[in-house]
Motif scaffolding. Sequence first.
Motif, short mmCIF file in Angstrom:
data_model
loop_
_atom_site.label_atom_id
_atom_site.label_comp_id
_atom_site.label_asym_id
_atom_site.label_seq_id
_atom_site.Cartn_x
_atom_site.Cartn_y
_atom_site.Cartn_z
N GLU A 174 0.92 -1.06 0.11
CA GLU A 174 0.16 -0.05 0.09
C GLU A 174 0.92 1.05 -0.05
OE1 GLU A 174 -3.63 -0.41 2.65
OE2 GLU A 174 -2.45 -1.75 3.55
N GLY A 175 0.57 2.35 -0.56
CA GLY A 175 1.20 3.53 -0.87
C GLY A 175 0.57 4.63 -0.21
N TYR A 176 1.33 5.26 0.56
CA TYR A 176 0.85 6.39 1.44
C TYR A 176 1.81 7.68 1.34
CZ TYR A 176 -2.30 3.34 3.69
OH TYR A 176 -3.49 2.28 4.04
N ILE A 177 1.19 8.98 1.07
CA ILE A 177 2.04 10.20 1.41
C ILE A 177 1.28 10.83 2.46
CG2 ILE A 177 2.57 12.40 0.29
CD1 ILE A 177 2.40 11.04 -2.60
N VAL A 178 2.12 11.09 3.58
CA VAL A 178 1.71 11.64 4.87
C VAL A 178 2.40 13.04 4.64
CG1 VAL A 178 1.59 11.43 7.37
CG2 VAL A 178 1.53 9.47 5.84
N THR B 218 -2.40 7.12 -1.29
CA THR B 218 -3.41 7.72 -0.16
C THR B 218 -2.60 8.77 0.38
OG1 THR B 218 -4.50 5.52 0.03
CG2 THR B 218 -4.87 7.13 1.59
N LEU B 219 -3.38 10.02 0.37
CA LEU B 219 -2.80 11.33 1.00
C LEU B 219 -3.43 11.33 2.27
CD1 LEU B 219 -1.31 13.85 0.86
CD2 LEU B 219 -3.02 15.00 0.17
N ARG B 220 -2.65 11.43 3.44
CA ARG B 220 -2.77 11.92 4.77
C ARG B 220 -1.96 13.03 5.30
NH1 ARG B 220 -6.41 8.96 3.87
NH2 ARG B 220 -6.77 6.69 4.82
N ARG B 221 -2.77 14.01 5.93
CA ARG B 221 -2.16 15.50 6.15
C ARG B 221 -2.22 15.41 7.76
NH1 ARG B 221 -5.04 19.46 2.09
NH2 ARG B 221 -3.32 21.02 3.12
N PHE B 222 -1.15 15.96 8.32
CA PHE B 222 -1.10 16.08 10.00
C PHE B 222 -0.79 17.75 9.93
CE2 PHE B 222 3.41 15.47 8.30
CZ PHE B 222 4.15 16.27 9.04
N ALA B 223 -1.41 17.92 11.28
CA ALA B 223 -1.32 19.24 11.61
C ALA B 223 0.18 19.81 11.60
CB ALA B 223 -1.94 19.67 13.15
N HIS B 224 0.34 21.18 11.25
CA HIS B 224 1.55 21.88 10.94
C HIS B 224 2.48 21.64 11.98
CE1 HIS B 224 4.43 24.38 9.35
NE2 HIS B 224 4.22 25.70 10.37
N ILE C 187 5.64 4.18 2.88
CA ILE C 187 5.04 5.69 3.15
C ILE C 187 6.07 6.78 2.89
CG2 ILE C 187 4.38 6.60 5.23
CD1 ILE C 187 3.67 4.03 6.58
N LEU C 188 5.70 7.70 2.39
CA LEU C 188 6.36 8.81 2.08
C LEU C 188 6.13 9.75 3.14
CD1 LEU C 188 8.79 10.09 0.52
CD2 LEU C 188 7.02 11.01 -0.99
N LEU C 189 6.92 10.38 4.08
CA LEU C 189 6.56 11.47 4.87
C LEU C 189 7.27 12.55 4.41
CD1 LEU C 189 6.17 12.55 7.78
CD2 LEU C 189 7.78 11.46 8.70
#
Length: 410
Positions: free
Chosen positions: A130-134, A153-159, A183-185
């Motif tokens: 599975e591929g994710y960009i966080v 799948t794009l996931r975003r975290f608070a700045h 996973i690419l952070l």
Amino acid sequence: MAFDFIQAALAARRKDNLFRQVTTLDSAVGALIEVGGQYYLNFSSNDYLGMRQSTAVMQGWVDGIGQFGGGSGASPLVTGHTQAHQALQDYLAGVLGRDAVLLFNSGFAANQALCQALFQLPVNQKRASEGYIVADKLMHASLLEGAMGSDATLRRFAHNDCAHLQKQLDKIHAGAKSTAQDILLVTEGVYSMDGDEAPLSELAIISEQHKSWLMVDDAHGFGVLGKTGMGAVEKHVLNQEQVPILMATFGKAIGTAGAFVSGSQDLIDYLTNFAKHYIYSTAMPPAQAVATLASLHTIEQSEQRALLHDNIAYFRQLATAAGIALTPSMTAIQPIIIGSPELAIAISQRLRNMGLWVSAIRTPTVPKGTDRLRITLSASHHKKDIQALVDGLILVMERANEAKFIGEKR
């Protein structure tokens, strides 16, 4: 009628004070720009070190054009890659402690290429994981658009919120269909609108814990931060294993144009074979590569970074003493949050009438309600220029709450 939405969209932008127009410069010399026959002190340029018109860069263009001509003539994989390009790549790989480097025509193209190449597998090849960009919530549009246009799948975290990032990664692992995950952070070294820096050391630790790759977009830190100006990764003393992907641009502190991606030899070989923005674009002009390398050599030896940091401290000292509300940024980007697009435009115009060019940045470039003046400082500014800016801000901000202020022309 086809494309009726165009007029409606433009009308809505005008109504909301969000309409954008291009400003044509008559000339630009040092910290001065000329627009419509009028001269302004420029506090909106990303030329943080004043390298754009430095002797080294100008001579680099001349030498490069003399040797290679005006353009590259082809894509890199055809006949567009010259000794000038290779010399720039080799130098960057050496000073950054990276296996290899690949050049792109812009940071936008580089970010899009990375997302699509890493998360859109070649035809007939099935992804085994599975591929994710966080990504940080305030990541540049180029990365977010690239992520949304990929198969990840794009996931975003608070700045800059490492605790929220941990929660997002934990959710990914908990909901995973298999143990295999790519996973690419992604973070920025210096954020372009807020001017604050990412907690890279903490992010590197989190990335390692979750077996992900950390990517740093250092467009606004490269050339400025670090012992030799090699950016945020150098400042935090992080190596290629801790930050597998480093992207940075030449159009800000370096004073030319274009961008690069650096990492392992396998990564660069993969991008060379599968990054469409690289494969199908004409290579940057060789003269641009010559000028860029000349700028990098100069920055490594010059006092420009010290001058810039001195100007940043001087501006913050004067502005704080004058009661002007500043963000915690200690970089060349010094935003003043206004909160209203209409008021931000009005303040920017009043400053312009005083000979001070300070751009108003509005939503959707920045989150709604955080419309601002984006002040950028440079080594080209003199102390009297910064004093003039603060004096102008004092005069304008004192009147900004007056009801008639927005409607005033002068």
